[in-house]
Design a protein around this motif. Structure first.
Motif, PDB file in Angstrom:
ATOM      1  N   ALA A  43     -41.993  -5.074  22.352  1.00 34.21           N
ATOM      2  CA  ALA A  43     -42.190  -6.324  23.078  1.00 34.21           C
ATOM      3  C   ALA A  43     -41.217  -6.469  24.243  1.00 34.21           C
ATOM      4  N   LYS A  44     -41.656  -7.228  25.230  1.00 28.74           N
ATOM      5  CA  LYS A  44     -40.835  -7.608  26.369  1.00 28.74           C
ATOM      6  C   LYS A  44     -40.679  -9.131  26.284  1.00 28.74           C
ATOM      7  N   VAL A  45     -39.452  -9.626  26.440  1.00 28.56           N
ATOM      8  CA  VAL A  45     -39.197 -11.061  26.361  1.00 28.56           C
ATOM      9  C   VAL A  45     -38.584 -11.525  27.674  1.00 28.56           C
ATOM     10  N   ARG A  46     -39.168 -12.579  28.231  1.00 25.86           N
ATOM     11  CA  ARG A  46     -38.672 -13.159  29.491  1.00 25.86           C
ATOM     12  C   ARG A  46     -38.486 -14.662  29.305  1.00 25.86           C
ATOM     13  N   PHE A  47     -37.548 -15.238  30.061  1.00 22.21           N
ATOM     14  CA  PHE A  47     -37.365 -16.685  30.048  1.00 22.21           C
ATOM     15  C   PHE A  47     -37.996 -17.258  31.304  1.00 22.21           C
ATOM     16  N   ASN A  48     -38.921 -18.209  31.151  1.00 23.80           N
ATOM     17  CA  ASN A  48     -39.577 -18.874  32.267  1.00 23.80           C
ATOM     18  C   ASN A  48     -38.764 -20.121  32.610  1.00 23.80           C
ATOM     19  N   LYS A  49     -38.021 -20.066  33.716  1.00 22.55           N
ATOM     20  CA  LYS A  49     -37.140 -21.171  34.089  1.00 22.55           C
ATOM     21  C   LYS A  49     -37.909 -22.451  34.413  1.00 22.55           C
ATOM     22  N   LYS A  50     -39.076 -22.329  35.022  1.00 21.46           N
ATOM     23  CA  LYS A  50     -39.857 -23.513  35.390  1.00 21.46           C
ATOM     24  C   LYS A  50     -40.347 -24.269  34.162  1.00 21.46           C
ATOM     25  N   LYS A  51     -40.814 -23.546  33.156  1.00 27.85           N
ATOM     26  CA  LYS A  51     -41.340 -24.169  31.943  1.00 27.85           C
ATOM     27  C   LYS A  51     -40.272 -24.368  30.871  1.00 27.85           C
ATOM     28  N   GLY A  52     -39.158 -23.646  30.990  1.00 30.27           N
ATOM     29  CA  GLY A  52     -38.102 -23.730  29.985  1.00 30.27           C
ATOM     30  C   GLY A  52     -38.494 -23.101  28.664  1.00 30.27           C
ATOM     31  N   THR A  53     -39.324 -22.035  28.713  1.00 30.91           N
ATOM     32  CA  THR A  53     -39.794 -21.375  27.505  1.00 30.91           C
ATOM     33  C   THR A  53     -39.610 -19.861  27.609  1.00 30.91           C
ATOM     34  N   TYR A  54     -39.631 -19.216  26.441  1.00 34.12           N
ATOM     35  CA  TYR A  54     -39.613 -17.755  26.396  1.00 34.12           C
ATOM     36  C   TYR A  54     -41.047 -17.247  26.379  1.00 34.12           C
ATOM     37  N   GLU A  55     -41.290 -16.143  27.074  1.00 37.21           N
ATOM     38  CA  GLU A  55     -42.610 -15.512  27.097  1.00 37.21           C
ATOM     39  C   GLU A  55     -42.485 -14.134  26.478  1.00 37.21           C
ATOM     40  N   VAL A  56     -43.350 -13.843  25.526  1.00 40.73           N
ATOM     41  CA  VAL A  56     -43.335 -12.563  24.825  1.00 40.73           C
ATOM     42  C   VAL A  56     -44.584 -11.786  25.210  1.00 40.73           C
ATOM     43  N   GLU A  57     -44.384 -10.517  25.590  1.00 38.32           N
ATOM     44  CA  GLU A  57     -45.505  -9.642  25.953  1.00 38.32           C
ATOM     45  C   GLU A  57     -45.435  -8.383  25.112  1.00 38.32           C
ATOM     46  N   SER A  58     -46.545  -7.994  24.513  1.00 39.72           N
ATOM     47  CA  SER A  58     -46.626  -6.808  23.681  1.00 39.72           C
ATOM     48  C   SER A  58     -47.082  -5.611  24.517  1.00 39.72           C
ATOM     49  N   LEU A  59     -46.532  -4.446  24.247  1.00 39.30           N
ATOM     50  CA  LEU A  59     -46.917  -3.227  24.968  1.00 39.30           C
ATOM     51  C   LEU A  59     -48.391  -2.911  24.772  1.00 39.30           C
ATOM     52  N   GLN A  60     -48.874  -2.984  23.548  1.00 38.20           N
ATOM     53  CA  GLN A  60     -50.237  -2.561  23.267  1.00 38.20           C
ATOM     54  C   GLN A  60     -51.265  -3.671  23.385  1.00 38.20           C
ATOM     55  N   HIS A  61     -50.850  -4.910  23.177  1.00 39.79           N
ATOM     56  CA  HIS A  61     -51.833  -5.982  23.064  1.00 39.79           C
ATOM     57  C   HIS A  61     -51.647  -7.123  24.056  1.00 39.79           C
ATOM     58  N   GLY A  62     -50.815  -7.003  25.055  1.00 42.44           N
ATOM     59  CA  GLY A  62     -50.577  -8.110  25.982  1.00 42.44           C
ATOM     60  C   GLY A  62     -49.862  -9.244  25.274  1.00 42.44           C
ATOM     61  N   THR A  63     -50.519 -10.371  25.128  1.00 41.50           N
ATOM     62  CA  THR A  63     -49.887 -11.505  24.450  1.00 41.50           C
ATOM     63  C   THR A  63     -50.304 -11.592  22.987  1.00 41.50           C
TER      64      THR A  63
END
Length: 75
Positions: A43-63
């Motif tokens: 997984a890739k984890v990013r912080f969305n500053k505008k929404k104030g949330t973490y976004e998780v993305e999977s290598l094989q399945h997207g979200t």
């Protein structure tokens, strides 16, 4: 969530999987130690500053994620 093992070969050839350095498991167990959960192997984890949330993305399945069923605690 934990950092996943990246082999020397994977790092050497720096494929797309290197951008997904985490493994995420979420387990929900009842009082008897049985339950369900979800898993993302890479997984890739990013912080969305505008929404104030973490976004998780999977290598094989997207979200999407893998559903775990019939989990049992072993004593």
């Amino acid at each position: 969530m934990t950092a996943r093992y990246l082999s020397f070969v994977e790092l050497r050839y720096s494929g797309r999987s290197v951008d997904y350095p985490y493994t995420i498991l979420q387990l929900e167990l009842d009082q008897n130690g049985k339950g369900t959960g979800t898993a993302i192997g890479a997984a890739k984890v990013r912080f969305n500053k505008k929404k104030g949330t973490y976004e998780v993305e999977s290598l094989q399945h997207g979200t999407a994620y893998n559903k775990l069923v019939n989990i049992q605690r072993v004593k």
